[in-house]
Each structure stands twice: as structure tokens, then as C-alpha cells.
Design a protein around this motif. Structure first.
Motif, mmCIF file in Angstrom:
data_model
loop_
_atom_site.group_PDB
_atom_site.id
_atom_site.type_symbol
_atom_site.label_atom_id
_atom_site.label_comp_id
_atom_site.label_asym_id
_atom_site.label_seq_id
_atom_site.Cartn_x
_atom_site.Cartn_y
_atom_site.Cartn_z
ATOM 1 N N LEU A 59 48.202 31.257 36.196
ATOM 2 C CA LEU A 59 49.169 31.662 35.488
ATOM 3 C C LEU A 59 49.996 33.477 36.268
ATOM 4 O O LEU A 59 49.108 33.230 37.577
ATOM 5 N N ALA A 60 50.747 33.671 35.902
ATOM 6 C CA ALA A 60 50.668 34.808 36.444
ATOM 7 C C ALA A 60 51.104 36.262 35.689
ATOM 8 O O ALA A 60 51.508 36.997 36.585
ATOM 9 N N GLY A 61 50.509 36.406 34.662
ATOM 10 C CA GLY A 61 50.267 37.752 34.095
ATOM 11 C C GLY A 61 49.233 38.535 34.242
ATOM 12 O O GLY A 61 49.075 38.225 35.689
ATOM 13 N N PRO A 62 49.169 39.950 33.500
ATOM 14 C CA PRO A 62 47.791 40.569 33.730
ATOM 15 C C PRO A 62 46.759 39.717 33.244
ATOM 16 O O PRO A 62 46.708 39.284 32.658
ATOM 17 N N VAL A 70 39.848 34.432 38.477
ATOM 18 C CA VAL A 70 38.408 33.790 38.346
ATOM 19 C C VAL A 70 37.414 34.829 39.207
ATOM 20 O O VAL A 70 36.212 34.566 38.512
ATOM 21 N N THR A 71 37.634 34.695 39.789
ATOM 22 C CA THR A 71 36.438 35.289 41.109
ATOM 23 C C THR A 71 36.068 37.357 40.562
ATOM 24 O O THR A 71 35.017 37.329 40.419
ATOM 25 N N ARG A 72 37.396 37.283 40.421
ATOM 26 C CA ARG A 72 37.134 38.479 39.488
ATOM 27 C C ARG A 72 35.987 38.910 38.653
ATOM 28 O O ARG A 72 34.974 39.528 38.297
ATOM 29 N N PHE A 73 35.949 37.596 37.513
ATOM 30 C CA PHE A 73 35.945 37.363 35.641
ATOM 31 C C PHE A 73 33.561 37.271 36.819
ATOM 32 O O PHE A 73 32.926 37.337 36.146
ATOM 33 N N ILE A 74 34.026 36.262 37.969
ATOM 34 C CA ILE A 74 32.271 35.709 38.331
ATOM 35 C C ILE A 74 31.483 37.202 38.745
ATOM 36 O O ILE A 74 29.808 36.958 38.785
ATOM 37 N N TYR A 85 45.710 24.844 25.500
ATOM 38 C CA TYR A 85 45.066 25.531 26.750
ATOM 39 C C TYR A 85 45.783 26.268 27.753
ATOM 40 O O TYR A 85 47.072 25.453 28.044
ATOM 41 N N VAL A 86 44.895 27.329 28.218
ATOM 42 C CA VAL A 86 46.096 27.410 29.972
ATOM 43 C C VAL A 86 44.977 27.869 30.699
ATOM 44 O O VAL A 86 43.583 27.934 30.999
ATOM 45 N N TYR A 119 39.606 28.340 36.329
ATOM 46 C CA TYR A 119 39.809 27.703 37.837
ATOM 47 C C TYR A 119 40.295 27.201 39.442
ATOM 48 O O TYR A 119 41.593 27.566 38.627
ATOM 49 N N THR A 120 39.866 27.729 40.510
ATOM 50 C CA THR A 120 41.074 27.929 41.530
ATOM 51 C C THR A 120 42.572 26.568 41.849
ATOM 52 O O THR A 120 42.552 25.509 40.576
ATOM 53 N N ALA A 121 43.128 27.233 41.539
ATOM 54 C CA ALA A 121 44.651 26.779 41.327
ATOM 55 C C ALA A 121 44.926 26.028 42.735
ATOM 56 O O ALA A 121 45.994 24.998 42.796
#
Lengths: 243, 243
Positions: B35-38, B45-49, B29-30, B7-9
Motif C-alpha cells: 500500500l502507499a498510504g501513510p 515493515v522494517t520500521r516496525f521490526i 486483510y491488507v 511482509y515484503t512486496a
């Protein structure tokens, strides 16, 4: 068990998504608002919603009585009925997925309703027509393609699957059928123009329409005709503001 | 299993209803967008959608990854998490009831969002301010009392129960808390005026706020402050058009 559906008899509305599930599966159900016996008829619906003695009151129609359960919210009713009517996968992941699709249909329905009532439910269309014209222009240009494109993607397009979820009929398929029926009634010009972009959904709609139980239902008096009291309304000026 | 919330930060939004369930129960949960990892950060989020390879794509955020499951729609996520986090009844009837309440919260959230975006999501508030003023006047006068009156009735009022569902904490309680938090931020004058009519909900809100895990969360950097990018926004002119 005889299911009791409580929903206005004045239009198809959200209740129709439940009716289609019952009709397709030949379930034993009654449409309480359309009956004339004691405790039946349209008043029975509002009377129940206002009854202070009800333990789990619904906020709005439709709601379903199933034995001792009272279940409100259209998508929640279908969540309950899905496995019982054979219209949802058995596994939890599948049931959550078909429910997720139905919740997205619910979101779209609200946006469709807002095309004619963008300001307030309590006002007439004529009192919010200016806002409705603006809202609908954005809806048809931006939101409708986003939703239909999404559902088409779920289906896999023209070469895709015959059903929204897995390889069997689910209530998500029936809901897609009803969505197309309503959109064609409300926005016929737009749908004629955009439908070629959604070959999978069109094929799904046509397949559902010819299923024996659905075809018989659509021809029956039980199917309330589209009118200008429901979610799906045909106001030509919304689609062609320049007219 | 570690749950992954997408979800958007940028604001609390709908994701906050899921975060509160995790925080109250100390779940593992994360919050992927924060977060800032790979494969992390807002782009994840948007990439997955938009990823065409995803089998069960969500229409929108938030969505949850739970092992191999991808679950979209806020209420659907809570439907899944409820029994696992001990925030929903065990019996089917109870699970449907708490879900029904959450779906009614979802309906209200959409109407709250429309107070500042009644015409189109794609336009700025300033571009639809006139319509927003009219919409909000009707919303505060007609819709908000209807929803809050309903939830108060479910709770049983001042002499009622401590929880929305049965005698245990459920995600519906956490959602009522968040609803009041957001409404107080968006419409402070209105809430000050109307809250005495909802003593049960106010007591519920205050009780949730002092639960140790929730209190710690609210003080932490994990709680995104309310701002003017989410569902709950504070535009003073909406509440006091005469100013």
C-alpha cells in the motif's frame, strides 16, 4: 497422566528443551529411548516414526505421547505442555508470544546445526569441513549477534525483566538457558568475548541454573553430557580457522 | 476486524502462506507493504521490526497485526488464524496436528532456501554457487523425497483423503499447494520426474488451484509472480549441474 518423550538417547539435541520443562516442573514423564523395557529403548523411537499404522506420524524426533495424542515438533510439544506445566501465560496473546520466541529459538538451532553440517545431514563433518568453516565464519559474525541481540532486546537488557515473557517463568526462559549452555560448549572463545553485550541473557541463564530442580537435574545422570553427536558440537577449528 | 499483514512486496516468500489463507476465505486483510498510504509501504515493515518501543517485536517478517496483537513467525500466524478463518479443526488435538504439519513445511522451506543460499544470507548466490550445487544435489536426492514422501503418507496416497487433516480444508492444504507451486518453479525437471510418486499431493494441489477464490487470486495482480528474490528461485544450473 504420564508423558512419554520419544527422542534419541545419544545426545541432548532438541529433546532437551522438552526435558528441561519436565524437570523444572517435576512432571511425571519417561524418556522412552533411555529405558530398557518392552517397547522402549532407542529402537522404539524410529519404529514409531516408520509405523505405517500411526494416524498422526511425526516427521522426525522428538515427539511426545500424551494420553491419546501424539505431538511432534519441539516447539509444538512446548505449545501443548506450556499451559499444563505452568510454563506459559494463560491468555492467548501470551501463549502465542512465548511460542513465537520458541520458534525463533528453533530457527537459530537449525542455523547452529548447519555450522557443522552446512551441505548435507547424510555426510560426516569431515566431508563438509571446508564449507563448515565458511558457514561458521558468517554465522558467528552476522547471525549469532542478530539472534542474541534480539533475545536481549526482548528481555530488556541489564536493567530489564527477569523473564522473557511477563513476570513469570516460561519455557522460553528454559530455552534461553539451554541455548547459552550449548553455545558455550560449541563456541567457548566467541561466547567469552561476546557475552558482556548480553547481560540480561547471562543473568537469566545463571538464574535458571540455580533453580533447585534444574540444578539437581544438571548434576544427575539424566542430563546427557554435551558431545559431538548433537546440535551443539565443539569443533575448535570452526571457531579458530587459523589454528 | 481488518487483519494487517506485514511482509515484503518483492516476492511471495513466507508471507504467501498467510495470503493464501486470507484469499481462500475472503478475509478482510491488507498487505501493508503493498500500500502507499501513510505508515504503509515496504518501509513500514522494517520500521516496525526496528522500533524499540514495540512490546512484542518480531525477529523477522512476516508478522500480523490483529487488533492489539502482533504475531510473528509464519506458522504462528496460521496457528492464530486457523480457527478464526475456519481453516483448522476446533479440537486441540486437531489444531496441534495441523500446526505440526505447518512447522514441517517451515523446516522444508528453510532447506529450499538453502539450496541457493547454503553459506550465508548476506552473500549473493553467485558468491556461494559452488556450495549451492553440492547442497542442492543432496537436497534433491535425499531431503526432498523424504519430505514429499512424508506428506504423501499423511494424505494417504492416491486412494487417500482429499485433505491433509480430517475431511475439511485446512491451511495445511493451502501450504501443500504453495509448496508444489514453488517447487515446480524452482526445480521443474525434478518435479516432472518425481511427481508421479506423489499422486495424492498432485491431486490436492490441482484441487486447490481450482477453488474459486484461489483461482481468482492466482489470476489477480495480488499474486506476486515467482522471481529470483524469494525462497523459491529458478537457477537452472542447480538442477542440472552438468549443463
Amino acid at each position: 497422566m504420564r508423558y512419554e518423550l520419544y527422542y534419541t538417547a545419544s545426545n541432548q539435541g532438541r529433546g532437551e528443551f522438552v526435558r528441561l520443562a519436565f524437570e523444572e516442573t517435576g512432571a511425571d514423564y519417561v524418556d522412552v529411548a533411555r529405558l530398557a523395557g518392552p517397547g522402549q529403548g532407542p529402537e522404539a523411537v524410529t519404529r514409531f516414526i516408520q509405523d505405517a499404522g500411526v494416524q498422526h506420524p511425526p516427521f522426525a524426533q522428538p515427539f511426545l505421547k500424551a494420553g491419546r495424542l501424539v505431538i511432534g515438533q519441539t516447539a509444538n510439544i512446548l505449545l501443548y505442555l506450556g499451559p499444563r506445566l505452568g510454563l506459559a501465560p494463560r491468555a492467548e496473546g501470551g501463549r502465542l508470544w512465548v511460542h513465537q520466541l520458541q520458534l525463533t529459538v528453533s530457527d537459530l538451532l537449525k542455523e547452529i546445526q548447519d555450522t557443522h553440517h552446512p551441505v548435507a545431514h547424510g555426510l560426516y563433518f569431515e566431508e563438509q569441513k571446508t564449507e563448515a568453516l565458511t558457514y561458521t565464519r558468517h554465522f558467528l559474525a552476522e547471525r549469532l549477534p542478530k539472534y542474541l541481540g534480539y533475545f536481549e532486546r526482548v528481555l530488556g537488557g541489564a536493567q530489564g525483566r527477569a523473564h522473557m515473557v511477563g513476570s513469570s517463568l516460561s519455557y522460553a526462559d528454559l530455552s534461553m538457558f539451554q541455548l547459552f549452555e550449548g553455545l558455550r560448549f560449541s563456541f567457548p572463545q566467541t561466547m567469552r568475548r561476546v557475552e558482556p553485550a548480553y547481560p540480561g541473557l547471562v543473568a537469566l541463564h545463571d538464574g535458571i541454573a540455580t533453580r533447585p530442580n534444574i540444578a539437581a537435574y544438571l548434576k544427575s545422570a539424566r542430563r546427557i553430557p554435551f558431545n559431538d553427536r548433537g546440535i551443539f558440537r565443539h569443533y575448535p577449528e570452526l571457531e579458530s580457522p587459523e589454528q
